[in-house]
Design a protein around this motif. Structure first.
Motif, PDB file in Angstrom:
ATOM      1  N   GLU A  19      40.735  74.945  -5.856  1.00  0.00           N
ATOM      2  CA  GLU A  19      40.259  75.171  -4.559  1.00  0.00           C
ATOM      3  C   GLU A  19      40.895  74.989  -3.404  1.00  0.00           C
ATOM      4  O   GLU A  19      40.790  75.595  -2.303  1.00  0.00           O
ATOM      5  N   GLU A  20      41.702  73.714  -3.356  1.00  0.00           N
ATOM      6  CA  GLU A  20      42.345  73.319  -2.155  1.00  0.00           C
ATOM      7  C   GLU A  20      43.705  73.936  -2.180  1.00  0.00           C
ATOM      8  O   GLU A  20      44.434  74.084  -0.978  1.00  0.00           O
ATOM      9  N   GLU A  21      44.320  74.903  -3.126  1.00  0.00           N
ATOM     10  CA  GLU A  21      45.627  75.325  -2.931  1.00  0.00           C
ATOM     11  C   GLU A  21      45.224  76.597  -2.052  1.00  0.00           C
ATOM     12  O   GLU A  21      46.242  76.874  -1.175  1.00  0.00           O
ATOM     13  N   SER A  22      44.477  77.575  -2.324  1.00  0.00           N
ATOM     14  CA  SER A  22      44.467  78.868  -1.437  1.00  0.00           C
ATOM     15  C   SER A  22      43.074  79.474  -1.729  1.00  0.00           C
ATOM     16  O   SER A  22      42.465  79.281  -2.765  1.00  0.00           O
ATOM     17  N   GLU A  23      42.962  80.446  -0.894  1.00  0.00           N
ATOM     18  CA  GLU A  23      41.533  81.203  -1.262  1.00  0.00           C
ATOM     19  C   GLU A  23      41.702  82.103  -2.351  1.00  0.00           C
ATOM     20  O   GLU A  23      40.615  82.103  -3.135  1.00  0.00           O
ATOM     21  N   GLU A  24      42.776  82.598  -2.679  1.00  0.00           N
ATOM     22  CA  GLU A  24      43.125  83.643  -3.899  1.00  0.00           C
ATOM     23  C   GLU A  24      43.010  82.797  -5.077  1.00  0.00           C
ATOM     24  O   GLU A  24      42.306  82.997  -6.252  1.00  0.00           O
ATOM     25  N   VAL A  25      43.453  81.492  -5.059  1.00  0.00           N
ATOM     26  CA  VAL A  25      43.531  80.601  -6.190  1.00  0.00           C
ATOM     27  C   VAL A  25      42.125  80.015  -6.609  1.00  0.00           C
ATOM     28  O   VAL A  25      41.513  79.906  -7.672  1.00  0.00           O
ATOM     29  N   HIS A  26      41.351  79.716  -5.459  1.00  0.00           N
ATOM     30  CA  HIS A  26      40.020  79.196  -5.515  1.00  0.00           C
ATOM     31  C   HIS A  26      39.260  80.193  -6.246  1.00  0.00           C
ATOM     32  O   HIS A  26      38.181  80.251  -6.781  1.00  0.00           O
ATOM     33  N   GLU A  27      39.336  81.673  -5.590  1.00  0.00           N
ATOM     34  CA  GLU A  27      38.556  82.850  -6.322  1.00  0.00           C
ATOM     35  C   GLU A  27      38.768  82.703  -7.701  1.00  0.00           C
ATOM     36  O   GLU A  27      37.835  82.856  -8.691  1.00  0.00           O
ATOM     37  N   SER A  28      40.074  82.490  -8.187  1.00  0.00           N
ATOM     38  CA  SER A  28      40.337  82.720  -9.593  1.00  0.00           C
ATOM     39  C   SER A  28      39.646  81.485 -10.306  1.00  0.00           C
ATOM     40  O   SER A  28      39.313  81.427 -11.548  1.00  0.00           O
ATOM     41  N   ALA A  29      39.686  80.372  -9.644  1.00  0.00           N
ATOM     42  CA  ALA A  29      38.950  79.170 -10.448  1.00  0.00           C
ATOM     43  C   ALA A  29      37.503  79.132 -10.585  1.00  0.00           C
ATOM     44  O   ALA A  29      36.828  78.848 -11.567  1.00  0.00           O
ATOM     45  N   GLN A  30      36.902  80.064  -9.438  1.00  0.00           N
ATOM     46  CA  GLN A  30      35.258  80.271  -9.549  1.00  0.00           C
ATOM     47  C   GLN A  30      35.152  81.117 -10.900  1.00  0.00           C
ATOM     48  O   GLN A  30      34.129  80.879 -11.382  1.00  0.00           O
ATOM     49  N   VAL A  31      35.894  82.062 -11.300  1.00  0.00           N
ATOM     50  CA  VAL A  31      35.655  82.856 -12.364  1.00  0.00           C
ATOM     51  C   VAL A  31      35.908  82.163 -13.570  1.00  0.00           C
ATOM     52  O   VAL A  31      35.261  82.450 -14.781  1.00  0.00           O
ATOM     53  N   LEU A  32      37.125  81.451 -13.714  1.00  0.00           N
ATOM     54  CA  LEU A  32      37.458  80.799 -14.978  1.00  0.00           C
ATOM     55  C   LEU A  32      37.057  79.333 -15.215  1.00  0.00           C
ATOM     56  O   LEU A  32      36.898  79.036 -16.563  1.00  0.00           O
ATOM     57  N   LEU A  33      36.450  78.784 -14.336  1.00  0.00           N
ATOM     58  CA  LEU A  33      36.439  77.054 -14.421  1.00  0.00           C
ATOM     59  C   LEU A  33      35.087  76.572 -14.086  1.00  0.00           C
ATOM     60  O   LEU A  33      34.480  76.981 -13.263  1.00  0.00           O
ATOM     61  N   ASP A  34      34.484  75.804 -14.892  1.00  0.00           N
ATOM     62  CA  ASP A  34      33.310  75.021 -14.400  1.00  0.00           C
ATOM     63  C   ASP A  34      33.593  74.052 -13.340  1.00  0.00           C
ATOM     64  O   ASP A  34      34.635  73.266 -13.355  1.00  0.00           O
ATOM     65  N   PRO A  35      33.082  74.049 -12.114  1.00  0.00           N
ATOM     66  CA  PRO A  35      33.386  73.222 -11.003  1.00  0.00           C
ATOM     67  C   PRO A  35      33.276  71.788 -11.288  1.00  0.00           C
ATOM     68  O   PRO A  35      33.894  71.056 -10.508  1.00  0.00           O
ATOM     69  N   GLU A  36      32.162  71.477 -12.014  1.00  0.00           N
ATOM     70  CA  GLU A  36      31.788  70.088 -12.162  1.00  0.00           C
ATOM     71  C   GLU A  36      33.054  69.344 -13.224  1.00  0.00           C
ATOM     72  O   GLU A  36      33.351  68.169 -12.893  1.00  0.00           O
ATOM     73  N   THR A  37      33.341  70.142 -14.242  1.00  0.00           N
ATOM     74  CA  THR A  37      34.193  69.523 -15.199  1.00  0.00           C
ATOM     75  C   THR A  37      35.775  69.698 -14.946  1.00  0.00           C
ATOM     76  O   THR A  37      36.563  69.202 -15.324  1.00  0.00           O
ATOM     77  N   GLY A  38      35.858  71.017 -14.394  1.00  0.00           N
ATOM     78  CA  GLY A  38      37.304  71.480 -14.060  1.00  0.00           C
ATOM     79  C   GLY A  38      37.680  72.170 -15.516  1.00  0.00           C
ATOM     80  O   GLY A  38      38.689  72.571 -15.685  1.00  0.00           O
ATOM     81  N   SER A  39      36.827  72.299 -16.566  1.00  0.00           N
ATOM     82  CA  SER A  39      37.237  72.950 -17.863  1.00  0.00           C
ATOM     83  C   SER A  39      36.748  74.462 -17.648  1.00  0.00           C
ATOM     84  O   SER A  39      36.022  74.922 -16.947  1.00  0.00           O
ATOM     85  N   PHE A  40      37.574  75.377 -18.794  1.00  0.00           N
ATOM     86  CA  PHE A  40      36.908  76.368 -18.798  1.00  0.00           C
ATOM     87  C   PHE A  40      35.712  76.735 -18.943  1.00  0.00           C
ATOM     88  O   PHE A  40      35.093  75.873 -19.830  1.00  0.00           O
ATOM     89  N   THR A  41      35.102  77.665 -18.509  1.00  0.00           N
ATOM     90  CA  THR A  41      33.581  78.039 -18.714  1.00  0.00           C
ATOM     91  C   THR A  41      33.401  78.507 -20.130  1.00  0.00           C
ATOM     92  O   THR A  41      34.553  78.813 -20.750  1.00  0.00           O
ATOM     93  N   SER A  42      32.355  78.365 -20.822  1.00  0.00           N
ATOM     94  CA  SER A  42      32.067  78.513 -22.283  1.00  0.00           C
ATOM     95  C   SER A  42      32.457  80.024 -22.466  1.00  0.00           C
ATOM     96  O   SER A  42      33.087  80.615 -23.512  1.00  0.00           O
ATOM     97  N   GLU A  43      32.167  81.060 -21.392  1.00  0.00           N
ATOM     98  CA  GLU A  43      32.344  82.436 -21.532  1.00  0.00           C
ATOM     99  C   GLU A  43      33.888  82.772 -21.581  1.00  0.00           C
ATOM    100  O   GLU A  43      34.584  83.549 -22.437  1.00  0.00           O
TER     101      GLU A  43
END
Length: 69
Positions: A19-43
């Motif tokens: 999230e802190e790296e850049s907007e593009e990286v943050h957008e990927s994190a929103q799709v791939l990772l759970d914000p609370e744990t930082g782990s991959f979403t179950s999907e």
């Protein structure tokens, strides 16, 4: 395609670091990772094959898979 190098070794919450790296990286994190744990979403976890013990290689693999869709 743009590649980002983000050091994730020893990071407690990968989502926050991305999230802190850049907007593009943050957008990927929103799709791939759970914000609370930082782990991959179950999907995302269901879609990924085992790619090793490094979170960075798994995120890179997941981001490549996301681009392919």
């Amino acid at each position: 395609m743009t590649f980002y190098r983000v050091d994730l070794d020893g990071v407690r919450n990968v989502f926050r670091t991305m999230e802190e790296e850049s907007e593009e990286v943050h957008e990927s994190a929103q799709v791939l990772l759970d914000p609370e744990t930082g782990s991959f979403t179950s999907e995302v976890s269901e879609l990924l094959e085992y790619v090793g013990s490094g979170v960075g290689s798994a995120v890179q693999c997941a981001m490549s898979a996301e681009d392919a869709q």
